[in-house]
Design a protein around this motif. Sequence first.
Motif, PDB file in Angstrom:
ATOM      1  N   ASP A 150      37.043 -29.312  10.087  1.00  0.00           N
ATOM      2  CA  ASP A 150      36.958 -28.418   8.950  1.00  0.00           C
ATOM      3  C   ASP A 150      37.136 -26.706   9.256  1.00  0.00           C
ATOM      4  OD1 ASP A 150      36.109 -30.077   7.076  1.00  0.00           O
ATOM      5  OD2 ASP A 150      34.003 -29.937   7.557  1.00  0.00           O
ATOM      6  N   GLN A 151      36.997 -26.593  10.495  1.00  0.00           N
ATOM      7  CA  GLN A 151      37.199 -25.064  10.974  1.00  0.00           C
ATOM      8  C   GLN A 151      38.429 -25.004  11.511  1.00  0.00           C
ATOM      9  OE1 GLN A 151      34.843 -22.813  10.969  1.00  0.00           O
ATOM     10  NE2 GLN A 151      33.255 -24.131   9.887  1.00  0.00           N
ATOM     11  N   GLY A 152      39.472 -26.061  11.678  1.00  0.00           N
ATOM     12  CA  GLY A 152      40.616 -25.817  12.172  1.00  0.00           C
ATOM     13  C   GLY A 152      40.691 -25.289  13.573  1.00  0.00           C
ATOM     14  N   LEU A 153      39.671 -25.717  14.321  1.00  0.00           N
ATOM     15  CA  LEU A 153      39.736 -25.179  15.572  1.00  0.00           C
ATOM     16  C   LEU A 153      40.899 -25.503  16.753  1.00  0.00           C
ATOM     17  CD1 LEU A 153      35.679 -25.142  16.312  1.00  0.00           C
ATOM     18  CD2 LEU A 153      37.099 -23.308  15.708  1.00  0.00           C
ATOM     19  N   GLU A 154      41.054 -24.594  17.382  1.00  0.00           N
ATOM     20  CA  GLU A 154      42.251 -24.798  18.466  1.00  0.00           C
ATOM     21  C   GLU A 154      41.713 -24.871  19.927  1.00  0.00           C
ATOM     22  OE1 GLU A 154      46.583 -23.774  17.441  1.00  0.00           O
ATOM     23  OE2 GLU A 154      45.399 -22.414  16.143  1.00  0.00           O
ATOM     24  N   GLY A 155      42.509 -25.383  21.030  1.00  0.00           N
ATOM     25  CA  GLY A 155      41.878 -25.139  22.261  1.00  0.00           C
ATOM     26  C   GLY A 155      40.821 -25.937  22.757  1.00  0.00           C
ATOM     27  N   PRO A 156      40.388 -25.641  23.930  1.00  0.00           N
ATOM     28  CA  PRO A 156      39.091 -26.645  24.231  1.00  0.00           C
ATOM     29  C   PRO A 156      37.775 -26.254  23.561  1.00  0.00           C
ATOM     30  CG  PRO A 156      39.567 -24.770  25.931  1.00  0.00           C
ATOM     31  CD  PRO A 156      40.535 -24.559  24.968  1.00  0.00           C
ATOM     32  N   VAL A 157      37.053 -27.320  23.459  1.00  0.00           N
ATOM     33  CA  VAL A 157      35.804 -27.272  22.811  1.00  0.00           C
ATOM     34  C   VAL A 157      34.889 -28.301  23.625  1.00  0.00           C
ATOM     35  CG1 VAL A 157      34.354 -27.771  20.802  1.00  0.00           C
ATOM     36  CG2 VAL A 157      36.617 -26.804  20.637  1.00  0.00           C
ATOM     37  N   ASN A 158      33.615 -27.736  24.216  1.00  0.00           N
ATOM     38  CA  ASN A 158      32.653 -28.833  25.055  1.00  0.00           C
ATOM     39  C   ASN A 158      32.003 -29.577  24.197  1.00  0.00           C
ATOM     40  OD1 ASN A 158      34.053 -27.684  27.389  1.00  0.00           O
ATOM     41  ND2 ASN A 158      32.433 -26.008  27.345  1.00  0.00           N
ATOM     42  N   ALA A 159      32.162 -30.797  24.127  1.00  0.00           N
ATOM     43  CA  ALA A 159      31.365 -31.699  23.412  1.00  0.00           C
ATOM     44  C   ALA A 159      30.070 -32.184  24.195  1.00  0.00           C
ATOM     45  CB  ALA A 159      32.054 -33.051  22.985  1.00  0.00           C
TER      46      ALA A 159
END
Length: 469
Positions: free
Chosen positions: A381-390
């Motif tokens: 939804d946010q169109g995020l790029e790069g690393p995201v900590n889950a």
Amino acid sequence: MMTIQGCLGAFDTIYHHEFSEHLPWKASASKELGIHGVRNFFYGLIFASLGWVAWGGWLAWLFAAMLVGEVLLTLWDFVIEDQSRKLPASERITHTILAINYGVILCLLTPVLLGWAAMPTGFHLQSHGLWSWVMTLFAAGVSAWAVFDYLRSRRFRAPAKVPPLLLAHPNQRVLVTGGTGLIGSRLVQGLIDDGHEVSVLTRDKSKVAKFHGRLTAIDDLTQLRAVDVIINLAGESLSNGLWTKAKKRKLYSSRLDLTRDLVAWIAAAPEKPCHLINASAIGAYGHSDTLEFREDSPPGEPDLALDLCRQWEAVAQQATQHGVKVAVLRLGIVLSLEGGALAQMLFPFEFGGGGPMGSGRQWMSWIHIDDVVGLVGHLIDQGLEGPVNAVAPHPRQNRDFTRALGRAMHRPAIMPLPGFALKLLLGEMAETILLNGQKVLPARALATGYAFRHPDLDGALGDLLAGKM
């Protein structure tokens, strides 16, 4: 022969059903556990009778009917197993040996039953010395497990709820690799329920039969049509087996080769996807007992997990050269009853044998599986790029994690598992996965407005284990 049957049955129950497959904690295994409970009850009666009691007169034929009933229950169990799960090779081999051995037992018992039938009707006490006590031991064990299995089969009376993704953009065309694994299964069903057009890349198309709703199963990327989003979760499990040279090669190849194939497909596709969400792990930060890691933090102490994750992420990032947004989901310890680290811990904890591993000071950055699915939707939804900590906002040290699990299961958590024993049993895998840790925070998820469904550990464990103890 009955002693062999008892030993093989105990191995199958403890190793396969409890430790390897975690059947008592899988909703899909509820019916199988119920059958095990009934079958084990009769097995206990058979063991006890052969040890101490002769069924005289017409009762001998009643005993024979119980032996035949065991065969019918076993056949029913085979059918249910094939419908609910894929048995590992070792379990299939064990079942085959058990079936053959049981056939030998039936042949050997035929003259015994004829002798019983010639006796006066009634139950006649008899003793076979030490063998009678061996049969008593097996009767006690299998009867206890009959009660365990029957009660635990009733844990799951309603199907597990799959949280909706509720993506802002409806009717997305989504490809999921690793779609039949722990995370993929929950994610694929959520996407189907939301009405999206889902394709699953899998080597075994029969595995998609467990999903409810419409999806497309493919076993080769040449069969794939245009998609909007690719979610790449495929990869050999790090925690399954010793890290031999062959295992390490598979850890790398299962991730890097498929991801290269996906990038090549993107490069050749006339209609490019908008977004590639590629799995990784918090192992990308290395390990540390003192540092705190966010997405922009430099790594700590290097190990195999760091090298594997960084290489995997680098291959996925190549898709940006073709105008595709690439997000990297750095997964922490995923809490689920269907598999993963928590499922491995349930067996010793249920029987009071749980406790901290090694020093207990290593950090465990965990996340409820519902929040993994929720974060994937958030990334799209946010169109995020790069690393995201889950990971959840509140990581815990191993000793605190085990205490919380003990509370949730109403069991003590005081049996420590020494680090040297883990290293001896599991080698490098124990050092990297179990005894080393990292304190990781979900900085980007929080900064971009993701609201965790289960932000604290006690609440997450309570949600998973409520009503199941």
